[in-house]
Design a protein around this motif. Structure first.
Motif, PDB file in Angstrom:
ATOM      1  N   ILE A 125      25.487 -15.824   0.720  1.00  0.00           N
ATOM      2  CA  ILE A 125      24.625 -15.628   1.886  1.00  0.00           C
ATOM      3  C   ILE A 125      24.745 -16.803   2.853  1.00  0.00           C
ATOM      4  N   LYS A 126      24.819 -18.013   2.323  1.00  0.00           N
ATOM      5  CA  LYS A 126      25.019 -19.191   3.175  1.00  0.00           C
ATOM      6  C   LYS A 126      26.351 -19.097   3.915  1.00  0.00           C
ATOM      7  N   TYR A 127      27.371 -18.584   3.232  1.00  0.00           N
ATOM      8  CA  TYR A 127      28.698 -18.404   3.834  1.00  0.00           C
ATOM      9  C   TYR A 127      28.634 -17.409   4.990  1.00  0.00           C
ATOM     10  N   ILE A 128      27.950 -16.282   4.776  1.00  0.00           N
ATOM     11  CA  ILE A 128      27.820 -15.277   5.835  1.00  0.00           C
ATOM     12  C   ILE A 128      27.092 -15.856   7.045  1.00  0.00           C
ATOM     13  N   CYS A 129      25.982 -16.548   6.792  1.00  0.00           N
ATOM     14  CA  CYS A 129      25.180 -17.101   7.880  1.00  0.00           C
ATOM     15  C   CYS A 129      25.936 -18.179   8.656  1.00  0.00           C
ATOM     16  N   SER A 130      26.755 -18.957   7.948  1.00  0.00           N
ATOM     17  CA  SER A 130      27.542 -19.981   8.636  1.00  0.00           C
ATOM     18  C   SER A 130      28.629 -19.340   9.498  1.00  0.00           C
ATOM     19  N   MET A 131      29.183 -18.214   9.051  1.00  0.00           N
ATOM     20  CA  MET A 131      30.147 -17.468   9.870  1.00  0.00           C
ATOM     21  C   MET A 131      29.470 -16.978  11.144  1.00  0.00           C
ATOM     22  N   ARG A 132      28.241 -16.504  10.999  1.00  0.00           N
ATOM     23  CA  ARG A 132      27.472 -16.011  12.140  1.00  0.00           C
ATOM     24  C   ARG A 132      27.239 -17.136  13.154  1.00  0.00           C
TER      25      ARG A 132
END
Length: 235
Positions: A67-74
């Motif tokens: 989830i942290k990875y997805i949010c950082s991509m965003r």
């Protein structure tokens, strides 16, 4: 009410701070990506069982990093848009983004509700009734009807995310649905929300960013909104 904006020339120090801030966002993205895939590989190496059979603490660690990875991509996407960098993706890139997020959601679906709530605490917002939106109380009301010691399940997770008040999970789900919509648009010529509104007779519009001209997607009518400037240059 004075709603004018003031534009002040930035200094070299301001620009340096901004560059450092953007670099930190990019570095965090690299860190969370590496941590997600490392945790996933470590958990699966030497095991022949199903994903759902992994220990709950390992599933939580993988899901949290995901989830942290997805949010950082965003965040990187948002920063690139601010800088005017083209963020358009190919169909293959959108399909990959969709697959990665779906895999992370599958992992979260293997968590029991109790461990899910521990890993992703409910946001401490309590005024949802006033604004007619989800908050801590509405989330707990939904959770009270569920089995806290049973794995959530992948399909049930999607339904839960609609009602669960956690900012990072909300952002991750937005990324998931936008990737899904982009794939649908590539295949049909229309986004999911556009099709949803069209089926209900609600008009949608497409705006040309350069000219400001808006086109009614249903009738083909065009209109150009009147521009009003509220910017005051201060030297």
């Amino acid at each position: 009410m004075n709603d004018k904006f003031t534009v002040i020339n930035s200094t070299d120090e301001d620009k340096s701070k901004e560059i450092d801030r953007v670099n930190r966002i990019a570095k965090l993205n690299e860190i969370w990506e590496r941590q997600y895939y490392t945790a996933l590989e470590k958990a699966c190496t030497g095991r022949s069982g199903m994903l759902k059979d992994l220990p709950q603490d390992e599933l939580a660690k993988i899901g949290f990093a995901g989830i942290k990875y997805i949010c950082s991509m965003r965040e990187i996407t948002r920063e690139n848009r601010k800088l005017g960098i083209d963020e358009s993706r190919t169909l293959a890139e959108e399909q990959l983004r969709f697959t990665v997020i779906d895999s992370i959601f599958t992992i979260l679906g293997c968590l029991t509700l109790r461990n899910f709530v521990t890993t992703f605490p409910i946001d401490k917002t309590y005024d949802g009734a006033k604004w007619e939106c989800k908050d801590y109380f509405s989330t707990m009301d939904v959770l009270s009807k569920m089995d806290w010691d049973k794995p959530i399940g992948r399909d049930e997770l999607s339904e839960l995310l609609w009602d669960y008040d956690n900012e990072e999970l909300r952002h991750a789900y937005i990324e998931f649905t936008t990737a899904m919509s982009a794939i649908y648009r590539a295949q049909t010529g229309k986004g999911i929300m556009e099709k949803f509104l069209e089926d209900r007779g609600v008009p949608t519009y497409t705006m040309d960013k350069e000219t400001g001209v808006m086109k009614n997607n249903g009738t083909g009518d065009i209109m150009k909104p009147k521009k009003v400037s509220h910017i005051q240059i201060v030297k």
